[in-house]
Each structure stands twice: as C-alpha cells, then as structure tokens.
Design an enzyme around this catalytic site. Structure first.
Site, PDB file in Angstrom:
ATOM      1  CG  LEU A   1      -1.808  -1.170   1.478  1.00  0.00           C
ATOM      2  CD1 LEU A   1      -2.647  -0.947   2.736  1.00  0.00           C
ATOM      3  CD2 LEU A   1      -2.718  -1.398   0.279  1.00  0.00           C
TER       4      LEU A   1
ATOM      5  CD1 TRP B   1       4.013   7.061   1.398  1.00  0.00           C
ATOM      6  CD2 TRP B   1       2.688   8.818   1.004  1.00  0.00           C
ATOM      7  NE1 TRP B   1       4.630   7.842   0.442  1.00  0.00           N
ATOM      8  CE2 TRP B   1       3.832   8.931   0.187  1.00  0.00           C
ATOM      9  CE3 TRP B   1       1.718   9.821   0.928  1.00  0.00           C
ATOM     10  CZ2 TRP B   1       4.038   9.993  -0.696  1.00  0.00           C
ATOM     11  CZ3 TRP B   1       1.905  10.871   0.044  1.00  0.00           C
ATOM     12  CH2 TRP B   1       3.055  10.962  -0.743  1.00  0.00           C
TER      13      TRP B   1
ATOM     14  CB  SER C   1       6.869   5.490  -6.864  1.00  0.00           C
ATOM     15  OG  SER C   1       7.682   4.418  -6.432  1.00  0.00           O
TER      16      SER C   1
ATOM     17  CB  THR D   1       8.385   1.100  -5.619  1.00  0.00           C
ATOM     18  OG1 THR D   1       9.254   2.066  -5.020  1.00  0.00           O
ATOM     19  CG2 THR D   1       8.250  -0.094  -4.695  1.00  0.00           C
TER      20      THR D   1
ATOM     21  CE1 TYR E   1      12.537  -6.528  -5.534  1.00  0.00           C
ATOM     22  CE2 TYR E   1      10.336  -5.976  -4.748  1.00  0.00           C
ATOM     23  CZ  TYR E   1      11.679  -5.682  -4.839  1.00  0.00           C
ATOM     24  OH  TYR E   1      12.166  -4.560  -4.228  1.00  0.00           O
TER      25      TYR E   1
ATOM     26  CD  GLU F   1      -3.293   3.352  -8.925  1.00  0.00           C
ATOM     27  OE1 GLU F   1      -2.619   4.199  -9.565  1.00  0.00           O
ATOM     28  OE2 GLU F   1      -3.771   3.566  -7.817  1.00  0.00           O
TER      29      GLU F   1
ATOM     30  CE  LYS G   1       8.597  13.613  -5.717  1.00  0.00           C
ATOM     31  NZ  LYS G   1       7.910  12.385  -6.069  1.00  0.00           N
TER      32      LYS G   1
ATOM     33  CD  GLU H   1       3.251  10.545  -9.196  1.00  0.00           C
ATOM     34  OE1 GLU H   1       4.103   9.719  -8.808  1.00  0.00           O
ATOM     35  OE2 GLU H   1       2.051  10.267  -9.328  1.00  0.00           O
TER      36      GLU H   1
HETATM   37  N1  LIG Z   1       0.409   6.020  -7.258  1.00  0.00           N
HETATM   38  C1  LIG Z   1       0.319   6.441  -6.034  1.00  0.00           C
HETATM   39  O1  LIG Z   1      -0.739   6.470  -5.503  1.00  0.00           O
HETATM   40  C2  LIG Z   1       1.523   6.817  -5.259  1.00  0.00           C
HETATM   41  C3  LIG Z   1       2.625   7.386  -5.860  1.00  0.00           C
HETATM   42  N2  LIG Z   1       3.693   7.733  -5.104  1.00  0.00           N
HETATM   43  C4  LIG Z   1       4.825   8.383  -5.778  1.00  0.00           C
HETATM   44  O2  LIG Z   1       6.024   7.809  -5.291  1.00  0.00           O
HETATM   45  C5  LIG Z   1       6.870   8.804  -4.781  1.00  0.00           C
HETATM   46  C6  LIG Z   1       7.705   8.215  -3.677  1.00  0.00           C
HETATM   47  O3  LIG Z   1       6.900   7.806  -2.589  1.00  0.00           O
HETATM   48  P1  LIG Z   1       7.251   6.462  -1.839  1.00  0.00           P
HETATM   49  O4  LIG Z   1       6.600   6.391  -0.538  1.00  0.00           O
HETATM   50  O5  LIG Z   1       8.737   6.305  -1.831  1.00  0.00           O
HETATM   51  O6  LIG Z   1       6.557   5.374  -2.798  1.00  0.00           O
HETATM   52  P2  LIG Z   1       6.888   3.870  -2.998  1.00  0.00           P
HETATM   53  O7  LIG Z   1       6.350   3.433  -4.287  1.00  0.00           O
HETATM   54  O8  LIG Z   1       8.343   3.621  -2.779  1.00  0.00           O
HETATM   55  O9  LIG Z   1       6.079   3.147  -1.797  1.00  0.00           O
HETATM   56  C7  LIG Z   1       4.874   2.445  -1.974  1.00  0.00           C
HETATM   57  C8  LIG Z   1       4.931   1.132  -1.216  1.00  0.00           C
HETATM   58  O10 LIG Z   1       5.990   0.332  -1.717  1.00  0.00           O
HETATM   59  C9  LIG Z   1       6.875  -0.069  -0.653  1.00  0.00           C
HETATM   60  N3  LIG Z   1       8.249  -0.143  -1.146  1.00  0.00           N
HETATM   61  C10 LIG Z   1       9.138   0.861  -1.239  1.00  0.00           C
HETATM   62  N4  LIG Z   1      10.306   0.422  -1.730  1.00  0.00           N
HETATM   63  C11 LIG Z   1      10.159  -0.901  -1.950  1.00  0.00           C
HETATM   64  C12 LIG Z   1      11.017  -1.922  -2.444  1.00  0.00           C
HETATM   65  N5  LIG Z   1      12.275  -1.675  -2.798  1.00  0.00           N
HETATM   66  N6  LIG Z   1      10.525  -3.175  -2.548  1.00  0.00           N
HETATM   67  C13 LIG Z   1       9.262  -3.444  -2.176  1.00  0.00           C
HETATM   68  N7  LIG Z   1       8.409  -2.530  -1.688  1.00  0.00           N
HETATM   69  C14 LIG Z   1       8.846  -1.265  -1.577  1.00  0.00           C
HETATM   70  C15 LIG Z   1       6.688   1.017   0.384  1.00  0.00           C
HETATM   71  O11 LIG Z   1       7.102   0.565   1.661  1.00  0.00           O
HETATM   72  C16 LIG Z   1       5.209   1.298   0.283  1.00  0.00           C
HETATM   73  O12 LIG Z   1       4.471   0.347   1.005  1.00  0.00           O
HETATM   74  C17 LIG Z   1       5.937   9.912  -4.365  1.00  0.00           C
HETATM   75  O13 LIG Z   1       6.580  11.129  -4.292  1.00  0.00           O
HETATM   76  C18 LIG Z   1       4.921   9.849  -5.471  1.00  0.00           C
HETATM   77  O14 LIG Z   1       5.412  10.525  -6.591  1.00  0.00           O
HETATM   78  C19 LIG Z   1       3.708   7.485  -3.779  1.00  0.00           C
HETATM   79  C20 LIG Z   1       2.641   6.920  -3.131  1.00  0.00           C
HETATM   80  C21 LIG Z   1       1.443   6.612  -3.829  1.00  0.00           C
HETATM   81  N1  BAL Z   2      -6.468   8.335  -6.014  1.00  0.00           N
HETATM   82  C1  BAL Z   2      -6.476   7.040  -5.464  1.00  0.00           C
HETATM   83  C2  BAL Z   2      -5.347   6.195  -5.943  1.00  0.00           C
HETATM   84  C3  BAL Z   2      -4.012   6.735  -5.602  1.00  0.00           C
HETATM   85  O1  BAL Z   2      -3.803   7.920  -5.422  1.00  0.00           O
HETATM   86  O2  BAL Z   2      -3.114   5.937  -5.515  1.00  0.00           O
END
Ligand SMILES: NC(=O)C1=CN([C@@H]2O[C@H](COP(=O)(O)OP(=O)(O)OC[C@H]3O[C@@H](n4cnc5c(N)ncnc54)[C@H](O)[C@@H]3O)[C@@H](O)[C@H]2O)C=CC1
Ligand code: BAL
Length: 498
Positions: free
Chosen positions: A166, A168, A246, A249, A256, A268, A353, A392
């Site tokens: 998930l 945040w 992101s 990730t 994996y 997503e 950021k 983004e």
């Molecule tokens: N599509 C969306 O809804 C989201 C997009 N983002 C984007 O990502 C950017 C960075 O935010 P982050 O919190 O770093 O997102 P992230 O994509 O790294 O984190 C999302 C999930 O992936 C997990 N994760 C992180 N690194 C991982 C790895 N190496 N292997 C497996 N799981 C991993 C995190 O613990 C978290 O549960 C934000 O600035 C935004 O641009 C962030 C959150 C939500």
């Molecule tokens: N807007 C809901 C989905 C997301 O931001 O990841």
C-alpha cells in the site's frame, strides 16, 4: 458529513488513541521477530505518535505460511460467498461504530485533513468494502458453448495468498480497494502498509478479527519496503501481489516476480495527469473549481491529481484569474481543524521533494510558500520540457502550459511516460468525445475532475499501470484465476475420441 466536531474535540479523541502497533499474523498481534521498532510521526507537528514493529523477512515467511494454511484448509476460501459477505458487512458495521476514531488516526498519521478523512476517506472505504461484499454472491461463472457430448464450465477461483502493498496517500481507502475484492473472492491477504502510515491498517486487523475473519486470512506486516515489501514480492509461496505506489517501486515488483515464482503482479502507479481547457469551455468558474480540486485535493498527494493544466490561449488569462480566486479559498493549516482543506505533506522527506520543484527555475503565479511540512497551493508557469511539466511532484503544485489548438493540446497531454487520468473541458461534444478517445489514459473525465467511482475500473496506461484494474467488477479479475472444467457426457458405447 454534517456533524463534524470542533478542533478541540478532535484533539481530545487524538489524545485517547491507542492503536495497535505490532504485526498482525494468524489472528494475533506480535512484535517483529527482530524485536525492532520504528517511529511513526505526525507530519503536521513532528511528534512521534507510536513505535511500530519493524518486521522483516522472517515475519513475512511466518505470515505466508499461516496465510497458506488458512487458504488451503478452506476456512475462508471455501465458505459460501454469502457467508463471506456477511462477515465483511459486519466489518463495515464495526468500522462505522469506530469511524471517528479511524478518521482521527488517519489524519494524525498522514497529515490529511480531518475534513477529507470524515467526508471522503472513511465513507468511501466503507462503501468500497460493502460494494465488493454485496457483489460476491451475485456473480456467476460460465458454461461455454460445447458439443452435445460435453459440458465446459469456466470457473473463477480465488488466486490464493496475495500480498497487498500500500501507499501512504490514502491508507484506508487503498486498503479497501484491495482487501474488498481479495477477501470477497476468498483469498488470504498479507497487507504491507506504507511505513509512513501503518496505524489504520493495524486497527483494521483488530476490527477484522472482531468481525469474524478467521485467523491467517487477514495479516498486516508493517515495516520498510526493503525489509517487508521485497521479501513479499520475492516469496515463492505468494501467488499474487497488488501494488499501489511509485512507478520506480512498481517496476521492482516485476523483477521480484520474474526472479522468483512468476507470481501475478498488478501495478497502480504514478501519474502526470493533464487537464485540457479549450477556448470554447463554458462556465469558467466551474471549470476553475474542478481544476483547483483536481490539483490541490489531498495536498496533490494523489496519483490522479490534475497536475498539468494545458490551456488554449484564448481562454488562458480569464481561467487563470478564476483558478487563483478558487485556490485562495483553500485554507491551509492544522489538519484537525475541520475548516482546513490543505493539511501537511506526509513526511519531511516528501516535503523536501515537493519543495525542490518550487525553486528558482519555476515562474510562480500563486503560492510557493513551503514551511515546516506544509506547502501552499501553488500555480507555476512552466516550459514543456521542464521537470515540473514531466515528473510526478505529488504535491499541491499545478504546472500551467499554453497551447494554440485542440491538436496541440492532445499531443502535449499525451507527451508523457504516464497515462493514468486526464480531463478535457469543452462545450463541443464532438471534440470532447474525440479528445477522450485520443487521450492515452485509463480514466478520462469530460467537463469535470474525478476517478469515477467504485463501480468503474481504475488503472493506467503506459508507465502508470500494469496488470488488472482496481474498482469495478474488473477488480475481481486480479484476485481470481480462471479454471476450465471439461466434462465428457457421451454415452459409454460412443468412440472415446474427440
Ligand atoms: N500512485 C500512487 O498512488 C503513489 C505514488 N507515489 C509516488 O512515489 C513517490 C515516492 O513515494 P514512496 O513512498 O517512496 O513510494 P513507494 O512506491 O516507494 O512506496 C509504496 C509502497 O511500496 C513499498 N516499497 C518501497 N520500496 C520498496 C522496495 N524496494 N521493494 C518493495 N516494496 C517497496 C513502500 O514501503 C510502500 O508500502 C511519491 O513522491 C509519489 O510521486 C507514492 C505513493 C502513492
Ligand atoms: N487516487 C487514489 C489512488 C491513488 O492515489 O493511488
């Protein structure tokens, strides 16, 4: 919601909260195998709210083993769908009873406004769970056309043990988008909340147990991406991972999978979503309200945020004037004040950021102030190749670009690696429909901003998405496998050859 409380009342609730902080595996809370913890911080104040179990690969292994046992013995996976429905509806009733506490917990942990938590996140989370629960005993499998000597059944079976990773930005709602269809289908789930926002997922585990979801079916493992997300993604006995976060990730999860058991993966991911406003758009005041909502709602921490405004030059000045007027109506401040519409960004790292995008290289038209975890709604004029136009930002920053024509607007809108959402504002219905078709995005809204609702599938084109869709009946495709059962009906004395 008409019965919002006062800031003081919310603070009183906050002071009384004592959310679970340990991992939830096989029906009970337990510390991380290593005994380690990490701090979860209120980003609006910098205060540590709680110390959370910092789980690792051993905890993941244990949870997968228990989830597998639960799946195979059928304590949930083989219940009649209407029985699973009843339990999930009970979970929603428990959430309703505890909605205020969950809303405050969500706001404290993430910096989201209490207004949004009470009026959007909680109601939509409960609606999502109800919708999938209500659906599950009403969908049928299929009988395929076959010869008179055969019957061919096409059945859906739960995919098995699934990892739900998930983000945040909508901790409860994204949990619901995934556990709703996964649990309704009969899967056993291992939830990995984002490390910034674990509290409501852990509280949901407690409520799930109270609702009667059997041990081993709903597990929550808090911890970092590397310590928990990666072992989950690489686990040989996890059948599927559904991820929101992101693009960087998400890409790792494909690795994996390919390097382990080729588990199914649904991603997503990010967006750089265009809102196109053409010269013939009507009611610019309403258009501006949509653009402001699309860009600044949830502090722009939204994958479908309208972060690029592509405006035709004839209407540019008037529209900007109206956007600035609307944006000024979005008060920023204490997330627990029910009047606040712009709360704190989720973490110091994320604040840094977002702030980096409002530097000297951007022409600021509105806002630009970024202090102590809060960023004002900000409108900037940017060149097409600027990083603010391409990357983004995930904060309350709207990048404006001006174009001459419809064709130029569509080309610019599509000139991105992402393809999650897009909007087009025009009074010309032919252009609206032609534009909606030409835009390479999973969701296109016309004369509005939005993501659709629980009944419509949500996901992205290009580097915004991979695999299945969240929401809609289509979400069930992620969590089910298709099985064909082919039966021979021929008489015993017929030739045994097809
Ligand atoms: N599509 C969306 O809804 C989201 C997009 N983002 C984007 O990502 C950017 C960075 O935010 P982050 O919190 O770093 O997102 P992230 O994509 O790294 O984190 C999302 C999930 O992936 C997990 N994760 C992180 N690194 C991982 C790895 N190496 N292997 C497996 N799981 C991993 C995190 O613990 C978290 O549960 C934000 O600035 C935004 O641009 C962030 C959150 C939500
Ligand atoms: N807007 C809901 C989905 C997301 O931001 O990841």
């Amino acid at each position: 919601m008409s019965d919002l409380l006062t800031t003081e009342e919310y603070k009183a609730i906050a002071a009384e909260l004592s959310p679970p902080t340990q991992a939830f595996i096989d029906g009970s809370f337990r510390p991380a195998n290593s005994g380690k913890t990490f701090d979860t911080v209120n980003p609006a104040t910098g205060e540590v709210i709680a110390k959370i179990a910092a789980c690792g690969a051993n905890d993941v292994d244990f949870a997968v083993e228990k989830a597998r046992d639960a799946f195979e013995d059928g304590r949930w996976s083989r219940l009649h769908p209407s029985e699973r429905k009843e339990v999930l509806i009970r979970l929603v009733k428990l959430m309703k009873r505890n909605a205020r506490e969950l809303a405050v917990m969500e706001s404290l942990d993430s910096g989201k406004t209490i207004y949004d938590c009470e009026t959007v996140d909680l109601p939509e989370t409960m609606h999502c769970l109800t919708w999938h629960a209500e659906l599950i005993d009403k969908i049928y499998d299929q009988v395929a056309p076959a010869s008179d000597d055969h019957i061919a059944m096409v059945l859906r079976e739960p995919v098995g043990v699934v990892g739900l990773v998930l983000p945040w930005n909508f901790p409860l709602l994204m949990l619901a988008w995934k556990i709703g269809p996964a649990l309704a289908a009969g899967c056993s789930v291992i939830v990995k909340p984002a490390e910034e926002t674990s509290l409501t997922a852990l509280r949901m585990a407690e409520l799930a147990m109270e609702a009667g979801i059997p041990a081993g079916v709903f597990n929550v493992i808090p911890g970092s991406g590397v310590e928990v997300g990666e072992p989950l993604g690489r686990h040989m006995d996890v059948d599927m991972v559904s991820f929101t976060g992101s693009t960087a990730t998400g890409r790792r999860f494909l690795g994996y999978s390919s390097e382990s058991n080729v588990k199914e993966v649904t991603l997503e991911m990010g967006g750089k979503n265009p809102a196109i406003v053409l010269d013939d758009a009507e009611n610019l005041d309403r258009v501006a309200a949509h653009i402001v909502n699309g860009a600044f709602w949830n502090m722009g921490e939204n994958c479908s945020a309208s972060s690029r405004l592509i405006v035709q030059k004839g209407v540019r000045d008037k529209l900007i004037e109206k956007i600035l007027a609307h944006a000024r109506e979005w008060p920023m401040g204490d997330p627990l004040d029910p009047e606040t519409r712009v709360g704190a960004l989720v973490s110091e790292a994320h604040f840094d950021k977002v702030r980096s995008y409002i530097g000297d290289d951007a022409t600021v038209i509105l806002g630009g102030k970024a202090e102590k975890g809060f960023v004002e709604p900000t409108v900037i004029e940017v060149a097409r190749d600027a990083k603010q136009a391409r990357e983004e930002i995930f904060g309350p920053v709207l990048s404006v670009m001006t174009v001459d024509s419809f064709d130029e607007a569509i080309a610019l809108a599509n000139d991105t690696d992402y393809g999650l959402a897009a909007s087009i504002f025009t009074a010309n219905y032919k252009r609206a429909i032609r534009g909606a078709r030409m835009l390479r995005a999973g969701t296109v809204t016309v004369n509005s901003f939005g993501e659709g609702d629980i009944s419509t599938p949500f996901g992205g084109y290009k580097q915004s998405g991979f695999g299945g869709r969240d929401n809609g009946i289509q979400a069930h495709d992620q969590y089910t496998q298709i099985k064909t059962i082919w039966l021979d009906l021929a008489d015993d004395d017929d030739e045994a050859v097809d």
